[in-house]
Design a protein around this motif. Structure first.
Motif, PDB file in Angstrom:
ATOM      1  N   ALA A 578      41.054  49.213  41.220  1.00  0.00           N
ATOM      2  CA  ALA A 578      41.956  49.306  40.063  1.00  0.00           C
ATOM      3  C   ALA A 578      43.413  49.217  40.519  1.00  0.00           C
ATOM      4  CB  ALA A 578      41.701  50.600  39.296  1.00  0.00           C
ATOM      5  N   ILE A 579      43.707  49.860  41.659  1.00  0.00           N
ATOM      6  CA  ILE A 579      45.081  49.797  42.184  1.00  0.00           C
ATOM      7  C   ILE A 579      45.433  48.347  42.531  1.00  0.00           C
ATOM      8  CG2 ILE A 579      46.537  50.449  44.147  1.00  0.00           C
ATOM      9  CD1 ILE A 579      44.999  53.161  44.115  1.00  0.00           C
ATOM     10  N   ASP A 580      44.480  47.649  43.167  1.00  0.00           N
ATOM     11  CA  ASP A 580      44.707  46.240  43.505  1.00  0.00           C
ATOM     12  C   ASP A 580      44.990  45.417  42.242  1.00  0.00           C
ATOM     13  OD1 ASP A 580      44.471  46.659  46.176  1.00  0.00           O
ATOM     14  OD2 ASP A 580      42.421  45.882  46.357  1.00  0.00           O
ATOM     15  N   VAL A 581      44.186  45.647  41.215  1.00  0.00           N
ATOM     16  CA  VAL A 581      44.379  44.889  39.967  1.00  0.00           C
ATOM     17  C   VAL A 581      45.780  45.153  39.421  1.00  0.00           C
ATOM     18  CG1 VAL A 581      43.667  44.650  37.564  1.00  0.00           C
ATOM     19  CG2 VAL A 581      41.940  44.805  39.360  1.00  0.00           C
ATOM     20  N   GLN A 582      46.163  46.422  39.420  1.00  0.00           N
ATOM     21  CA  GLN A 582      47.475  46.776  38.869  1.00  0.00           C
ATOM     22  C   GLN A 582      48.608  46.186  39.698  1.00  0.00           C
ATOM     23  OE1 GLN A 582      46.315  50.918  38.520  1.00  0.00           O
ATOM     24  NE2 GLN A 582      47.186  50.981  36.483  1.00  0.00           N
ATOM     25  N   ASN A 583      48.366  46.034  40.995  1.00  0.00           N
ATOM     26  CA  ASN A 583      49.389  45.431  41.857  1.00  0.00           C
ATOM     27  C   ASN A 583      49.261  43.915  41.927  1.00  0.00           C
ATOM     28  OD1 ASN A 583      50.459  47.901  42.420  1.00  0.00           O
ATOM     29  ND2 ASN A 583      49.200  48.210  44.240  1.00  0.00           N
ATOM     30  N   GLU A 584      48.371  43.391  41.100  1.00  0.00           N
ATOM     31  CA  GLU A 584      48.123  41.947  41.061  1.00  0.00           C
ATOM     32  C   GLU A 584      47.718  41.375  42.404  1.00  0.00           C
ATOM     33  OE1 GLU A 584      51.351  40.090  39.033  1.00  0.00           O
ATOM     34  OE2 GLU A 584      51.111  41.376  37.255  1.00  0.00           O
ATOM     35  N   ILE A 585      46.912  42.159  43.112  1.00  0.00           N
ATOM     36  CA  ILE A 585      46.295  41.689  44.353  1.00  0.00           C
ATOM     37  C   ILE A 585      44.825  41.446  44.022  1.00  0.00           C
ATOM     38  CG2 ILE A 585      45.702  42.318  46.742  1.00  0.00           C
ATOM     39  CD1 ILE A 585      47.938  44.432  46.550  1.00  0.00           C
ATOM     40  N   ASP A 586      44.195  40.454  44.685  1.00  0.00           N
ATOM     41  CA  ASP A 586      42.770  40.247  44.452  1.00  0.00           C
ATOM     42  C   ASP A 586      42.011  41.461  44.964  1.00  0.00           C
ATOM     43  OD1 ASP A 586      42.620  37.941  43.094  1.00  0.00           O
ATOM     44  OD2 ASP A 586      42.420  36.640  44.866  1.00  0.00           O
ATOM     45  N   PRO A 587      41.309  42.165  44.101  1.00  0.00           N
ATOM     46  CA  PRO A 587      40.591  43.347  44.586  1.00  0.00           C
ATOM     47  C   PRO A 587      39.411  42.949  45.473  1.00  0.00           C
ATOM     48  CG  PRO A 587      40.076  42.949  42.277  1.00  0.00           C
ATOM     49  CD  PRO A 587      41.105  41.935  42.668  1.00  0.00           C
ATOM     50  N   ASP A 588      39.106  43.780  46.459  1.00  0.00           N
ATOM     51  CA  ASP A 588      37.897  43.549  47.249  1.00  0.00           C
ATOM     52  C   ASP A 588      37.289  44.909  47.595  1.00  0.00           C
ATOM     53  OD1 ASP A 588      39.370  44.600  49.330  1.00  0.00           O
ATOM     54  OD2 ASP A 588      39.817  42.658  50.225  1.00  0.00           O
ATOM     55  N   ASN A 589      36.289  44.884  48.467  1.00  0.00           N
ATOM     56  CA  ASN A 589      35.617  46.131  48.814  1.00  0.00           C
ATOM     57  C   ASN A 589      36.132  46.740  50.106  1.00  0.00           C
ATOM     58  OD1 ASN A 589      33.751  46.317  46.614  1.00  0.00           O
ATOM     59  ND2 ASN A 589      32.696  44.554  47.488  1.00  0.00           N
ATOM     60  N   ASN A 590      37.135  46.086  50.721  1.00  0.00           N
ATOM     61  CA  ASN A 590      37.645  46.599  51.991  1.00  0.00           C
ATOM     62  C   ASN A 590      38.762  47.590  51.746  1.00  0.00           C
ATOM     63  OD1 ASN A 590      36.093  45.228  53.928  1.00  0.00           O
ATOM     64  ND2 ASN A 590      37.171  43.341  53.405  1.00  0.00           N
ATOM     65  N   ILE A 591      38.741  48.650  52.522  1.00  0.00           N
ATOM     66  CA  ILE A 591      39.805  49.639  52.416  1.00  0.00           C
ATOM     67  C   ILE A 591      40.342  49.930  53.808  1.00  0.00           C
ATOM     68  CG2 ILE A 591      40.274  52.059  51.883  1.00  0.00           C
ATOM     69  CD1 ILE A 591      38.819  51.794  49.425  1.00  0.00           C
TER      70      ILE A 591
END
Lengths: 629, 237
Positions: A578-591
């Motif tokens: 969700a943070i990635d989406v809000q930052n307009e980054i492609d979300p993935d499963n890596n942290i």
């Protein structure tokens, strides 16, 4: 307090569990600290030593080992150790060695005991086992959300509006008007009372929309029995269910009226508007508008809202089960609408079929980073020469459409477009019989998602029948379960985190962690083995765990631990997407560990430990190390 | 082992003589407490780390304004017995030293005169081996401060972590590299010395913090370079 010890106190106040202590408690600790230096390589405490202090690492690195010498944890600045020994007769249980030059602040036992007795948060922190700390975290975050803590019965304001099945349509309309309701429950009170109380008097539901579409539009005589226009497939919930379960149910069945039962008798109706004050209606609205789109292009435009819906749910503190269900329902709706559009374009199917969702959608655990896994069950009269062209086109239409809507093609080609995965009912049964009766780890490796299948469109009953077939066949088939268990051990969790690295069990470090591959996926695999072993018909991992708890095959509390671990890892994964989406980054499963809070790291480590213990149990329970061909 | 120090002092003899000669009871009882035997092993010694903040660097002109002490052994520093005093200087503070130690005029207004804490300080020093970083400050300032109040100065053995660090650096110094780069430029100041042993950075110039920092440094130096079973006579100067 010597103001001059401020330096040391400032340090403590930045690290848990000291950060939550009041000033006077910190003063007491600081005044009693003893400081000790350990050169790299020197042992700090050894097994059997008499332990007299809680240790806080001021600088340096300390490794803690299990009795057999296996690495248990690697700790650095601000971490504590020794608490377990202090709470168990002051015997050192896990020895520790400084692996870098290390300066330790030692808090004497008597001061530790004072903190332990006077400050609950401190006591919880040092006392809790991995699983208990995670339990607390998960239940605490659930408490913050009304959806997961409120029972559905609290939403009921009026008695259930009911009508007997032999009343006329007109009387029903009058009653709806008088009582100012948009739906009535139709009862059959003439049914003989059964001793087993299995039969509910509730036989149907009729809504104002039914009166419009089935009576007025069709010009039906309003003197007919109301039973002739009611919906007989009534989706209902027990009054003890939680509000979020009502939300999931409404989403899942795209229904806006949910009868609530107590001891099988209806006591009220929950409407979508009752839920809206809890949830922003966003996902419910999205689902309804999917069905109104007239082309793939329209659906593609609408699909852009899926991510917003996801972020919104996360921001409203939805739990993993809710997010997974909502996203799955949305994905399912896209599929259903695409199939409707495909049939409009290609004409009716030459033989009946059932379109299947597999994997995460089949389990109601879909998130936003997902590919499509699907297949087709065809009627047994399917004739490849005559009929396959139609289904190839249908599959291509749906799969291409899904890809355009953001559900990318399955890299393993587990899709209805692949002729292998278009089979008749009989062929599917043979296929599963072969997987189950003659298990082969390699063949089963990619087949596990087939065991999470759900009907999406067409003859949904076939999917249920196939599921029942699988459940019957797999249960107590020890070789199959051993084989599945063995595959469930392929992916293991890391040990935890160290500085900005992921620490593996052999002490190696990595820069990032794939929370799906190393966390949720192995948990789901493990849960599936237990679920198949007990003959559970559930596909959702949380629901499977409920069945596993009821079956009592795991040591007490262990299934609940797995639930907490799945919830926590899933939520970290979900929140970071969700943070990635809000930052307009492609979300993935890596942290990357630098993006994890101390709180997340601590709880993730606990969750990984639970997963690791669960895998060990699996190995033993299903003899997973047996040889296979 | 450490190079033998230039002239090994016979501290036991000095203390015996001082005990007889001291006119003031505070000093007489300080010397009477004696010292550990010169062959006592380092690991058995009770140390007292001590640090002063002063108005300047010249004992003849400047005054002590704070004293921090903390007792310790090779394996433990005991904060529960640590102490810090702020002391009123006989002359005005100058602004530049305020910048260094952060002790202001108002802090000192209510502070006692040195004469009021001599008893407490000496009783805590008695019987212990004093540890400092750069010994002339603590030795000369204390000697002068006591002499001004009671007419008689004080002598005592110290372990100087800066002096030790210098010896250690010399021992490890690579002569070729020194020649190439024009001699060693390694700092033996407290902060830099601590860094070499992986010790954390503390805010300097607080008497008690510096005393604690010095105690930790000696623990680290001993852990790295010396045998804890060496006699104390090899180290005190």
């Amino acid at each position: 307090m010597e103001a001059e010890l401020f330096e040391i106190q400032k340090f403590l106040s930045k690290h848990p569990p000291f950060d939550d202590l009041p000033k006077d408690a910190l003063d007491l600790i600081t005044q009693h600290i003893e400081i000790s230096y350990y050169r790299a390589g020197s042992p700090v405490i050894k097994i059997g030593d008499h332990l007299q202090d809680l240790f806080v690492i001021r600088s340096g690195v300390v490794e803690v080992y299990r009795r057999k010498g296996e690495l248990y944890n690697r700790l650095d600045t601000g971490d504590i150790f020794g608490q377990m020994g202090l709470l168990t007769n002051n015997k050192v249980i896990f020895p520790a060695t400084a692996t870098e030059d290390t300066l330790l602040y030692c808090i004497p036992d008597h001061v530790f005991q004072i903190m332990y007795e006077r400050h609950d948060a401190f006591a919880d922190f040092v006392e809790l086992e991995d699983n208990a700390r995670l339990r607390q975290t998960v239940s605490l975050s659930n408490e913050q959300n009304d959806l997961t803590t409120s029972k559905i019965k609290t939403l009921l304001q009026n008695e259930a509006p009911v009508i007997h099945k032999s009343e006329t349509i007109r009387n029903a309309a009058i009653k709806m008007d008088e009582e100012n309701v948009s739906a009535l429950l139709v009862l059959d009170l003439d049914q003989p009372a059964h001793e087993d109380e299995e039969i509910s008097p509730l036989i149907g539901i009729v809504t104002d929309r039914d009166l419009c579409t089935r009576v007025v539009a069709k010009g039906l005589d309003p003197n007919h029995d109301i039973a002739s226009v009611m919906s007989t497939e009534v989706i209902s919930l027990d009054h003890n269910a939680y509000v979020y379960e009502a939300m999931i149910t409404m989403l899942r069945y795209n229904t806006h009226h949910l009868p609530i039962l107590k001891d099988k008798a209806p006591i009220g109706i929950i409407e979508a508007t009752d839920i809206v004050r809890y949830e922003s209606q966003n996902s419910l609205l999205l689902v309804s508008s999917i069905y109104q789109q007239q082309s793939i292009e329209d659906l593609v435009l609408l699909a852009k809202q899926v991510k917003d819906s996801f972020v919104r749910l996360v921001n409203e503190d939805a739990n993993a089960h809710m997010v997974g269900s909502a996203m799955s329902v949305i994905g399912r709706s896209f599929k259903q609408r695409l199939l409707e559009l495909a049939e409009e374009k290609l004409g009716p199917p030459p033989v009946p079929y059932c379109f299947l969702a597999l994997g995460s959608m089949g389990r109601d655990e879909q998130l936003i980073v997902t590919d499509q896994d699907n297949a087709l069950i065809l009627d047994n009269h399917f004739d490849k020469k005559k009929h396959d062209a139609y289904f190839a086109q249908l599959a291509a239409f749906v799969c291409n459409g899904l890809d355009q809507c953001g559900y990318t093609y399955c890299t393993g080609d587990i899709m209805a477009t692949n002729p292998i995965w278009r089979m008749t009912q009989k062929e599917w049964e043979d296929c599963f019989a072969d997987w189950i009766d003659d298990p082969n780890p390699k063949a089963l490796l990619n087949a596990s998602i087939f065991f999470d299948l759900d009907g999406i469109f067409g003859r949904l009953k076939w999917a249920e029948q196939l599921n029942s077939f699988i459940v019957r066949r797999a249960r107590r088939n020890n070789r199959f379960l051993a084989c599945l268990a063995r595959n469930a051990l392929n992916r293991t969790p890391p040990l935890g985190f160290f500085k900005n690295f992921v620490m593996e069990k052999d002490g190696q470090h990595n820069n990032s962690i794939n929370l799906k591959r190393r966390g949720t996926a192995p948990l789901v695999d493990l849960i599936r083995v237990h679920a198949l072993a007990i003959g559970s018909h559930s596909r959702n991992s949380f629901e499977r765990l409920d069945d596993i708890i009821d079956a009592g095959i795991l040591p007490k509390g262990k299934a609940q631990d797995l639930k907490d671990a799945l919830e926590f890892i899933s939520m970290v994964r979900i929140r970071h997407q969700a943070i990635d989406v809000q930052n307009e980054i492609d979300p993935d499963n890596n942290i990357e560990p630098e993006n994890l809070s101390d709180f997340e790291r601590r709880n993730l480590k606990d969750a990984f430990q639970i997963l690791s213990n669960g895998q060990n149990f699996l190995k033993y329970r299903y003899q997973a190390s047996n040889q296979f061909k | 082992m450490l190079n033998r120090l230039e002239k090994a002092m016979d501290w036991e003899r000095i203390f015996r003589a001082k005990k007889e000669d001291s006119h003031h009871s505070l000093l007489a009882s300080f010397y009477a407490k004696g010292l550990p035997n010169k062959d006592t092993l380092i690991e058995d010694i009770e140390f007292l780390a001590m640090d002063f903040e002063t108005t300047g660097l010249d004992p003849a002109k400047d005054d002590i304004i704070s004293i921090g002490i903390v007792p310790f052994q090779l394996n433990r520093v005991y904060l529960n017995q640590s102490f810090q005093w702020t002391i009123s200087p006989r002359k005005q503070l100058n602004e530049s030293s305020v910048v260094i130690h952060g002790i202001t005029h108002s802090d000192l207004e209510k502070a006692p005169d040195m004469s009021e804490i001599i008893d407490a300080l000496l009783s805590r020093m008695a019987g212990k081996v004093i540890v400092v970083h750069y010994n002339p400050i603590e030795r000369e300032f204390l000697d002068k401060a006591i002499k001004e109040r009671i007419g008689e100065g004080i002598v005592f053995p110290v372990i100087d972590t800066m002096y030790l660090e210098n010896l250690i650096r010399k021992r490890f110094r690579n002569r070729l590299l020194d020649w190439l780069f024009g001699g060693s430029t390694e700092s033996v100041r407290l902060g830099q010395s601590r860094e070499r042993y992986g010790l954390p950075t503390y805010t300097p110039h607080h008497a008690l913090t510096d005393a604690i920092a010095t105690a930790e440094l000696l623990q680290a130096q001993m852990a790295y370079h010396f045998d804890p079973k060496s006699p104390i006579k090899d180290f005190w100067i």
